[in-house]
Design an enzyme around this catalytic site. Structure first.
Site, PDB file in Angstrom:
ATOM      1  CB  CYS A 272      -6.292 -34.130  16.365  1.00 17.00           C
ATOM      2  SG  CYS A 272      -7.742 -34.189  15.336  1.00 17.00           S
TER       3      CYS A 272
ATOM      4  CD1 TRP B 111      -9.154 -27.675  12.746  1.00 16.67           C
ATOM      5  CD2 TRP B 111      -8.911 -29.280  11.223  1.00 16.67           C
ATOM      6  NE1 TRP B 111      -9.350 -27.116  11.513  1.00 16.67           N
ATOM      7  CE2 TRP B 111      -9.217 -28.071  10.554  1.00 16.67           C
ATOM      8  CE3 TRP B 111      -8.712 -30.423  10.453  1.00 16.67           C
ATOM      9  CZ2 TRP B 111      -9.321 -27.979   9.173  1.00 16.67           C
ATOM     10  CZ3 TRP B 111      -8.818 -30.333   9.074  1.00 16.67           C
ATOM     11  CH2 TRP B 111      -9.115 -29.116   8.454  1.00 16.67           C
TER      12      TRP B 111
ATOM     13  N   GLY C  29      -5.141 -38.192  12.860  1.00 14.98           N
ATOM     14  CA  GLY C  29      -4.850 -38.748  11.535  1.00 14.98           C
ATOM     15  C   GLY C  29      -6.128 -39.138  10.837  1.00 14.98           C
TER      16      GLY C  29
END
Ligand code: M6R
Length: 609
Positions: free
Chosen positions: A2, A74, A101
């Site tokens: 991400c 993602w 994360g």
């Protein structure tokens, strides 16, 4: 995985954030979203798929503000969907966050919040952070974020805004990259510098545990106990244009063609062939230190792992140091025998790959000396390793790694020669010879790239095949693996790399007259051997494509498709022989209409295990 971007200042924050997200799309492209505070109200737009969908969404329902955070995703927790797309809010819609994360204890936190009557709208781990910040929001956003982070286990780069404090962004990092761009009357945040290069050159690389509060003219950094942290402002010289396509159809093609320069940049000022001198300023290992190394482990993932496999030959042949190479996700769980005489080299383009970072931490915990070969300055791996050799390749945007790979090969080659010099395991003449060989590589690659049309022809001819075999031996066996990986990830064609000598032990059964066999048969000590293996494949009907040395005239008469690369010593040959394989995979992918720069199911930087 991400990418996150944030802006506060006088410009239209939506434009700045969207522009930054475009540069970060390589970090994930399952969905994207943006949030602003305007007239005391939070406004959010989210879309599934690539960023252009979000742009269309904003065109239909325009947004304008001076403060904004955005995200390109993602997926890790929850499928790609609008509900799971960031930004996420608390139920009252006063706090909004973007997160890169993983919250490891999110299930436990979520069930606690649900018991308190809180409802969740998404399947993400991120939403619990928004809920917790709201729960702790009594006086300031900064304080609520600090309290929240004390409850969270896992990794995060966070950007947070609150409708009741519309003049600030709070951001924080733990094991995921986060950078602040320092402007005049404006400030920025992003997952990496490429998102900010058009706006700011002064950057602060936040460290683990840092929480920053950004207003348009102030940046305050603290830890979770509210102790102020002074972080250095670094001036970044990366060229903006480096991050653009420069007229190439795809970033990957541009990055392939950049290699003469990036290889030269990687050895520039570090090698002096005429004097037989190697000087790697960043590596402070003395002759004694190097002599004390009992063995080397090279640990990495994917393409970076292949650079380690090549380098094993260099550390063993040049520096006479026993060397093992391991995949980071295997290394970290198999209790390798490590001690303070073991040197662990981690190789990573991004410097953020979760398994490689964990392997580095494991090595450090066992007292090993650690060294990173890394491309991204200020990345987690580069900051945590004892020594770093940067590959100086500039931003690599294509998901398929090309220039970073040859940069890694170059850096590791230099390192092996430096240690050979320190250990006196190579004569001065040989040292000069090998340095000169490397010195000549950029020109040779440049010459090859000028007349690489036949790679395109070969690609067109075989793009419709369903399976490919790649064969190599000795130092070029790893290049067969790398060639196969490139084809798989870019064109979704099944491809296997094999040590050619292994064929008779099983895989030769795969060969029939529909199977392209790509073989690396450049001049080397095993030239005769691999030629016999190629003949064996041909005898079974295989369609032979050979990467051969320019001077190898005899190979032209054997009925193979031949791609010639300039002659060179076998120890630098991987840097040359991989180039046609990168191009082959590229052109096959283009011929099949695949998404070259963003292949399906992949992301550039794998920051989850
Ligand atoms: O950033 P890193 O070098 O640590 O990344 C490692 C792999 O994820 C990466 O090389 C991957 O295999 C590439 N997509 C291959 O082209």
């Amino acid at each position: 995985m991400c990418g996150i971007v944030g802006y506060i200042g006088k410009k239209n924050a939506v434009d700045v954030v969207l522009d930054g997200l475009k540069k970060l799309e390589y970090r994930g492209y399952d969905s994207s979203g943006i949030a602003v505070v305007k007239d005391g109200r939070l406004q959010i737009r989210r879309s599934v798929g690539k960023l252009k969908n979000l742009e269309e969404n904003i065109e239909k329902r325009p947004l304008k503000a001076n403060i904004s955070i955005g995200h390109t995703r993602w997926a890790t927790h929850g499928k790609p969907s609008e509900e799971n797309a960031h930004p996420h809010t608390d139920p009252t819609k006063s706090i909004v966050i973007v997160h890169n994360g993983i919250v490891e204890n999110y299930a436990e936190l979520k069930s606690g919040l649900e018991k308190e009557g809180k409802e969740f709208k998404s399947e993400t781990d991120t939403e619990v952070i928004a809920h917790l910040i709201k729960k702790y929001y009594k006086d300031t956003l900064h304080c609520a974020v600090r309290k929240t982070l004390k409850e969270i286990r896992g990794s995060y780069a966070l950007g947070v805004i609150c409708k009741d404090e519309p003049n600030k962004i709070v951001c924080a990092r733990q094991d995921a990259p986060l950078i602040i761009g320092v402007g005049k009357g404006e400030n920025f945040l992003a997952s990496d510098i490429s998102a900010l290069l058009s706006y700011a050159r002064d950057m602060i690389f936040l460290e683990n545990g840092d929480i920053a509060e950004l207003t348009s003219d102030k940046i305050i950094i603290t830890d979770t106990e509210n102790n102020v942290k002074n972080r250095e402002v670094k001036n970044i010289k990366w060229d903006c244009v480096q991050a653009e396509k420069e007229g190439y159809k795809h970033f990957m093609l541009k990055e392939i063609y950049e290699q003469p320069r990036t290889i030269e940049d990687t050895f520039r000022g570090r090698i002096y062939p005429d004097e037989g001198r190697v000087y790697i300023e960043e590596v402070k290992l003395s002759k004694e230190d190097v002599k004390n190394i009992s063995n080397v482990y090279i640990v990495a993932c994917g393409t970076a792992y292949h650079s380690g496999l090549v380098s094993k030959f260099l550390f063993e042949n040049f520096a006479k140091i026993p060397t093992e190479v391991d995949i980071a996700s295997e290394f970290r769980y198999r209790e390798p025998i490590l001690n303070e005489k073991t040197l662990v080299i981690v190789v990573s383009q991004s410097g953020e790959t979760a398994d490689t970072l964990a392997a580095l931490r494991l090595a450090k915990s066992k007292g090993c000396v650690t060294l990173a070969v890394c491309n991204v300055v200020g990345s987690s791996i580069s900051r945590e390793a004892d020594h770093v050799v940067y590959t100086r390749c500039g931003p690599e945007i294509g998901v398929a790694s090309t220039k970073a790979f040859t940069g890694q090969l170059t850096a590791l080659y230099i390192l092996a020669l430096d240690w050979a010099r320190k250990k006196e395991s190579l004569s001065k003449e040989k040292l000069k010879k090998y340095l000169k060989e490397l010195w000549e590589v950029p020109v040779k690659i440049g010459n090859f790239l000028k007349q690489a049309e036949n790679v395109y022809e070969v690609a067109k001819k075989f793009a419709h095949k369903k399976d490919f075999l790649y064969l190599g031996r000795h130092i070029n066996y790893s290049i067969a693996l790398e060639g196969a990986l490139k084809l798989k990830e870019l064109s979704y064609i099944h491809a296997e790399g094999y040590a050619a000598g292994e064929m008779k032990h099983g895989p030769i059964a795969l060969i029939d007259d529909d199977m392209p066999v790509v073989s690396i048969a450049v001049k080397s000590r095993i030239y005769e051997k691999i030629n016999s293996n190629i003949e064996e494949a041909k005898a079974r009907g295989g369609i032979i494509i050979v990467i051969a040395s320019e001077s190898d005239k005899a190979i032209a008469d054997k009925g193979y498709s031949v791609i010639y690369v300039p002659d060179c010593d076998e120890f630098v040959s991987p840097i040359l022989s991989v180039i046609p394989l990168q191009l082959l995979a590229y052109y096959v992918s283009v011929a099949l209409g695949c998404d070259v720069d963003q292949p399906r199911n992949l992301a550039k930087s794998v920051t989850v295990e």
